[in-house]
Design an enzyme around this catalytic site. Structure first.
Site, PDB file in Angstrom:
ATOM      1  N   LYS A 256       0.841  -1.205   0.000  1.00 35.42           N
ATOM      2  CA  LYS A 256       0.000   0.000   0.000  1.00 35.42           C
ATOM      3  C   LYS A 256       0.873   1.251   0.000  1.00 35.42           C
ATOM      4  O   LYS A 256       0.622   2.198  -0.747  1.00 35.42           O
ATOM      5  CB  LYS A 256      -0.934   0.001   1.219  1.00 35.42           C
ATOM      6  CG  LYS A 256      -2.102   0.946   1.022  1.00 35.42           C
ATOM      7  CD  LYS A 256      -2.945   1.074   2.250  1.00 35.42           C
ATOM      8  CE  LYS A 256      -2.410   2.197   3.111  1.00 35.42           C
ATOM      9  NZ  LYS A 256      -3.156   2.428   4.329  1.00 35.42           N
TER      10      LYS A 256
ATOM     11  N   ASP B 144      -6.983   1.070   0.655  1.00 33.14           N
ATOM     12  CA  ASP B 144      -7.103   1.179   2.106  1.00 33.14           C
ATOM     13  C   ASP B 144      -8.501   0.710   2.476  1.00 33.14           C
ATOM     14  O   ASP B 144      -9.236   0.180   1.640  1.00 33.14           O
ATOM     15  CB  ASP B 144      -6.840   2.628   2.563  1.00 33.14           C
ATOM     16  CG  ASP B 144      -7.952   3.566   2.137  1.00 33.14           C
ATOM     17  OD1 ASP B 144      -8.815   3.148   1.313  1.00 33.14           O
ATOM     18  OD2 ASP B 144      -7.998   4.707   2.612  1.00 33.14           O
TER      19      ASP B 144
END
Ligand code: SF4
Length: 255
Positions: free
Chosen positions: A165, A183
């Protein structure tokens, strides 16, 4: 006459309270999760014109969406993303404003040192581990990447505290690459809307990359985050003001 004596019935062991309750409890309704999983499976995939329409609307409403993590260069963006794991952007910004004013390069971060860094970020969850990671990643950026944040996924992912991420956010925001960081908000929106259903963030990421046209990919990550953060809320999605409510596949949408 011989007297008949009955043997006393063997005493039953007392049933533990919990067990007794369970014996009379009604059968449980099927878990909500499996119902959700079923309805997600039954969702009709979006057609390419529908996806184009949705992102055209996001673009029209907010042509230049910005991330909410404050930073002044790729290095401070990297640090902010590492600090943001399991923390809110607002909480991270509160701590990093003062930190980045004195340590906006890997060398300055090393000069500050782990102990003083901890003081700056002690309001952020897991700050001890994060301080250790930020110092270690600063050292690695200096020793292995000439003091510059690497521009490759493999390079970023090799840094302490940085995962997929983090790499996606940094590659997208600092270097303009068409990556999709997933997310909690993007994960929910991808699944709920039926745009890119998936059981893991990686599945949703790959699904979104597959369906979103290239012309929207630079900003798609921010449009979806902002949509999840302010409209498609986790508990009470605001379907009545949602830009894409006619396209959304969620069976429980309220429009
Ligand atoms: S219609 Fe409701 S559930 Fe669907 S994307 Fe919009 S806010 Fe989310």
């Amino acid at each position: 006459m011989a007297k008949i004596t009955r043997k006393p019935a063997p005493r039953k062991a007392p049933v533990p309270k919990k067990q007794a309750k369970a014996a009379v409890a009604k059968p449980k309704a099927p878990a909500k999760k499996s119902l959700k999983a079923k309805s997600l499976k039954a969702m009709k995939p979006w057609t390419p014109p529908e996806v184009h329409e949705a992102f055209s609307r996001f673009r029209k409403a907010n042509p230049e969406p910005k991330g909410e993590l404050e930073h002044v260069n790729p290095f401070t963006l990297l640090v902010a993303v590492v600090l943001s794991a399991q923390a809110t952007d607002a909480g991270v910004n509160k701590a990093t404003r003062a930190l980045f004013a004195i340590a906006d390069t890997p060398q300055k971060m090393l000069d500050l040192g782990e102990e003083r860094l901890r003081e700056y970020i002690k309001t952020i969850g897991l700050y001890r581990t994060k301080a250790k990671n930020v110092i270690a990643l600063s050292a690695k950026v200096l020793s292995e990447f000439g003091g510059e944040v690497p521009r490759t996924r493999a390079g970023i992912e090799s840094l302490p505290g940085a995962g997929r991420k983090t790499a996606n956010v940094v590659l997208n925001m600092a270097f303009g690459e068409h990556t999709m960081a997933v997310d909690t908000h993007v994960f929910r929106v991808g699944n709920r809307t039926g745009l890119a259903p998936g059981k893991t963030p990686l599945e949703v990421e790959l699904g979104l990359e597959k369906v979103i046209p290239a012309e929207f990919m630079l900003h798609a990550h921010h449009w979806l985050i902002l949509h999840g953060r302010y409209t498609c809320l986790a508990r009470k999605p605001r379907c009545e003001v949602c830009l894409i409510n006619d396209l959304c596949r969620w069976p429980e949408k309220t429009v």
